[in-house]
Design a protein around this motif. Structure first.
Motif, mmCIF file in Angstrom:
data_model
loop_
_atom_site.group_PDB
_atom_site.id
_atom_site.type_symbol
_atom_site.label_atom_id
_atom_site.label_comp_id
_atom_site.label_asym_id
_atom_site.label_seq_id
_atom_site.Cartn_x
_atom_site.Cartn_y
_atom_site.Cartn_z
ATOM 1 N N TYR A 88 -49.924 -20.605 -28.258
ATOM 2 C CA TYR A 88 -50.308 -19.310 -27.673
ATOM 3 C C TYR A 88 -51.008 -18.463 -28.735
ATOM 4 O O TYR A 88 -50.415 -17.551 -29.310
ATOM 5 C CB TYR A 88 -49.087 -18.607 -27.084
ATOM 6 C CG TYR A 88 -48.443 -19.407 -25.983
ATOM 7 C CD1 TYR A 88 -49.059 -19.526 -24.746
ATOM 8 C CD2 TYR A 88 -47.250 -20.080 -26.178
ATOM 9 C CE1 TYR A 88 -48.497 -20.282 -23.731
ATOM 10 C CE2 TYR A 88 -46.676 -20.845 -25.180
ATOM 11 C CZ TYR A 88 -47.313 -20.941 -23.957
ATOM 12 O OH TYR A 88 -46.760 -21.701 -22.958
ATOM 13 N N ASP A 89 -52.262 -18.773 -28.966
ATOM 14 C CA ASP A 89 -52.978 -18.115 -30.054
ATOM 15 C C ASP A 89 -53.396 -16.687 -29.718
ATOM 16 O O ASP A 89 -53.835 -15.949 -30.592
ATOM 17 C CB ASP A 89 -54.201 -18.951 -30.436
ATOM 18 C CG ASP A 89 -53.793 -20.302 -30.997
ATOM 19 O OD1 ASP A 89 -52.848 -20.329 -31.796
ATOM 20 O OD2 ASP A 89 -54.401 -21.321 -30.617
ATOM 21 N N GLU A 90 -53.295 -16.326 -28.424
ATOM 22 C CA GLU A 90 -53.673 -14.961 -28.049
ATOM 23 C C GLU A 90 -52.645 -13.922 -28.503
ATOM 24 O O GLU A 90 -52.910 -12.727 -28.459
ATOM 25 C CB GLU A 90 -53.876 -14.855 -26.531
ATOM 26 C CG GLU A 90 -52.615 -14.987 -25.677
ATOM 27 C CD GLU A 90 -52.385 -16.404 -25.169
ATOM 28 O OE1 GLU A 90 -52.548 -17.334 -25.994
ATOM 29 O OE2 GLU A 90 -52.055 -16.558 -23.990
ATOM 30 N N VAL A 91 -51.465 -14.401 -28.941
ATOM 31 C CA VAL A 91 -50.410 -13.477 -29.371
ATOM 32 C C VAL A 91 -50.749 -12.921 -30.751
ATOM 33 O O VAL A 91 -50.915 -13.671 -31.712
ATOM 34 C CB VAL A 91 -49.041 -14.185 -29.403
ATOM 35 C CG1 VAL A 91 -47.980 -13.270 -29.990
ATOM 36 C CG2 VAL A 91 -48.651 -14.643 -28.003
ATOM 37 N N ALA A 92 -50.866 -11.596 -30.845
ATOM 38 C CA ALA A 92 -51.203 -10.970 -32.118
ATOM 39 C C ALA A 92 -49.937 -10.557 -32.866
ATOM 40 O O ALA A 92 -49.858 -10.671 -34.085
ATOM 41 C CB ALA A 92 -52.088 -9.752 -31.887
ATOM 42 N N ASP A 93 -48.954 -10.086 -32.110
ATOM 43 C CA ASP A 93 -47.748 -9.574 -32.748
ATOM 44 C C ASP A 93 -46.626 -9.497 -31.710
ATOM 45 O O ASP A 93 -46.888 -9.325 -30.525
ATOM 46 C CB ASP A 93 -48.027 -8.173 -33.311
ATOM 47 C CG ASP A 93 -46.882 -7.637 -34.152
ATOM 48 O OD1 ASP A 93 -46.203 -8.452 -34.811
ATOM 49 O OD2 ASP A 93 -46.663 -6.409 -34.164
ATOM 50 N N VAL A 94 -45.393 -9.627 -32.176
ATOM 51 C CA VAL A 94 -44.248 -9.494 -31.272
ATOM 52 C C VAL A 94 -43.254 -8.527 -31.906
ATOM 53 O O VAL A 94 -42.979 -8.603 -33.109
ATOM 54 C CB VAL A 94 -43.565 -10.862 -31.026
ATOM 55 C CG1 VAL A 94 -42.310 -10.688 -30.169
ATOM 56 C CG2 VAL A 94 -44.514 -11.839 -30.357
ATOM 57 N N ARG A 95 -42.748 -7.588 -31.115
ATOM 58 C CA ARG A 95 -41.692 -6.694 -31.582
ATOM 59 C C ARG A 95 -40.519 -6.831 -30.627
ATOM 60 O O ARG A 95 -40.704 -6.791 -29.403
ATOM 61 C CB ARG A 95 -42.152 -5.222 -31.561
ATOM 62 C CG ARG A 95 -43.439 -4.918 -32.301
ATOM 63 C CD ARG A 95 -43.293 -4.640 -33.745
ATOM 64 N NE ARG A 95 -42.599 -3.403 -34.075
ATOM 65 C CZ ARG A 95 -42.286 -3.078 -35.340
ATOM 66 N NH1 ARG A 95 -42.613 -3.890 -36.336
ATOM 67 N NH2 ARG A 95 -41.645 -1.967 -35.595
ATOM 68 N N LEU A 96 -39.349 -7.011 -31.174
ATOM 69 C CA LEU A 96 -38.165 -7.173 -30.322
ATOM 70 C C LEU A 96 -37.378 -5.871 -30.247
ATOM 71 O O LEU A 96 -37.165 -5.214 -31.258
ATOM 72 C CB LEU A 96 -37.252 -8.262 -30.895
ATOM 73 C CG LEU A 96 -37.749 -9.697 -30.826
ATOM 74 C CD1 LEU A 96 -36.647 -10.631 -31.285
ATOM 75 C CD2 LEU A 96 -38.187 -10.061 -29.428
ATOM 76 N N GLY A 97 -36.960 -5.544 -29.047
ATOM 77 C CA GLY A 97 -36.126 -4.363 -28.863
ATOM 78 C C GLY A 97 -34.987 -4.664 -27.925
ATOM 79 O O GLY A 97 -34.806 -5.810 -27.505
ATOM 80 N N VAL A 111 -40.619 -14.946 -33.794
ATOM 81 C CA VAL A 111 -40.970 -15.282 -32.408
ATOM 82 C C VAL A 111 -42.484 -15.475 -32.291
ATOM 83 O O VAL A 111 -42.957 -16.425 -31.661
ATOM 84 C CB VAL A 111 -40.473 -14.192 -31.430
ATOM 85 C CG1 VAL A 111 -41.032 -14.413 -30.033
ATOM 86 C CG2 VAL A 111 -38.955 -14.185 -31.381
ATOM 87 N N SER A 119 -43.420 -18.791 -33.655
ATOM 88 C CA SER A 119 -43.043 -19.859 -32.729
ATOM 89 C C SER A 119 -44.029 -19.951 -31.577
ATOM 90 O O SER A 119 -44.372 -21.045 -31.120
ATOM 91 C CB SER A 119 -41.633 -19.613 -32.177
ATOM 92 O OG SER A 119 -40.706 -19.570 -33.221
ATOM 93 N N LEU A 120 -44.471 -18.801 -31.084
ATOM 94 C CA LEU A 120 -45.442 -18.806 -29.975
ATOM 95 C C LEU A 120 -46.763 -19.423 -30.439
ATOM 96 O O LEU A 120 -47.401 -20.172 -29.697
ATOM 97 C CB LEU A 120 -45.646 -17.391 -29.421
ATOM 98 C CG LEU A 120 -44.477 -16.827 -28.598
ATOM 99 C CD1 LEU A 120 -44.696 -15.358 -28.266
ATOM 100 C CD2 LEU A 120 -44.268 -17.617 -27.309
ATOM 101 N N HIS A 121 -47.169 -19.106 -31.675
ATOM 102 C CA HIS A 121 -48.386 -19.722 -32.211
ATOM 103 C C HIS A 121 -48.226 -21.239 -32.284
ATOM 104 O O HIS A 121 -49.115 -21.986 -31.922
ATOM 105 C CB HIS A 121 -48.716 -19.162 -33.597
ATOM 106 C CG HIS A 121 -49.155 -17.741 -33.548
ATOM 107 N ND1 HIS A 121 -49.099 -16.906 -34.630
ATOM 108 C CD2 HIS A 121 -49.663 -16.991 -32.535
ATOM 109 C CE1 HIS A 121 -49.542 -15.706 -34.296
ATOM 110 N NE2 HIS A 121 -49.881 -15.730 -33.022
ATOM 111 N N ARG A 145 -42.267 2.354 -35.498
ATOM 112 C CA ARG A 145 -43.482 1.823 -36.125
ATOM 113 C C ARG A 145 -43.289 1.866 -37.634
ATOM 114 O O ARG A 145 -42.769 2.831 -38.163
ATOM 115 C CB ARG A 145 -44.703 2.691 -35.774
ATOM 116 C CG ARG A 145 -45.055 2.771 -34.321
ATOM 117 C CD ARG A 145 -45.708 1.519 -33.766
ATOM 118 N NE ARG A 145 -45.077 1.147 -32.498
ATOM 119 C CZ ARG A 145 -44.939 -0.100 -32.047
ATOM 120 N NH1 ARG A 145 -45.346 -1.130 -32.734
ATOM 121 N NH2 ARG A 145 -44.365 -0.359 -30.886
#
Lengths: 81, 81
Positions: free
Chosen positions: B32-41, B23, B26-28, B13
Motif C-alpha cells: 500500500y504505497d499510497e499510505v504517507a503516514d499513520v497516527r494511532l489514537g 503500522v 507494515s502497510l508499505h 501534532r
C-alpha cells in the motif's frame, strides 16, 4: 495537504471488553456514576499521498483493515474518507 | 436506550508515534504505497445512564478526559455527544 482517511475499529457487540470495564470502574471510583458502560476502540488516521491514490481508494482501505488494521473475528471497522 | 458519548483521543501534532510508524511500514510492506503516514489514537464509547445524566454532561465528560481518559500532556481529545 494530503488526504486523510479515518478508520474506527471497535469490538463487535457481544465480545467482552475487560479494558473498557476497568475504565468504567475507574470512572465510578472518581464519582462519575452516570457512566453505564465503556467500550474501547481504535481511531486510526491514515494520511494518503496526494495524486498517488488510486480510484479504488476506499476498496484498498477496506483491504488494509481486513489484512492488518482490524481483527475481523472480534472487531468491526468503519472508514471515513 | 442509553445515550452514548464518543470520545476521540489523539496524539498532539509533533508528538512522535512509533506505533503508527510501525503500522505505516507494515502497510508499505503489504504494497500500500499510497499510505504517507499513520497516527494511532483511541476511540472510546461512553454509555451514559438515562435520566441520571446531569445538565452539565459535556463538562463532566471533559473532566473525565482530563482526569482519566487522555494524557493531556501529549494527547488531545474531542467529545461527540
Amino acid at each position: 495537504m494530503p488526504k486523510t482517511a479515518r478508520v474506527y475499529v471497535t469490538l463487535k457487540r457481544g465480545v467482552l471488553d475487560p479494558q473498557g470495564s476497568a475504565v468504567a470502574r475507574s470512572l465510578h471510583a472518581l464519582g462519575y456514576d452516570e457512566v453505564a458502560d465503556v467500550r474501547l476502540g481504535k481511531f486510526i488516521e491514515v494520511a494518503l499521498r496526494e495524486g498517488a491514490a488510486p480510484a479504488d481508494e476506499k476498496a484498498r482501505l477496506e483491504e488494509m483493515c481486513r489484512k492488518l488494521l482490524a481483527n475481523t473475528v472480534i472487531e468491526d471497522f468503519r472508514i471515513e474518507l
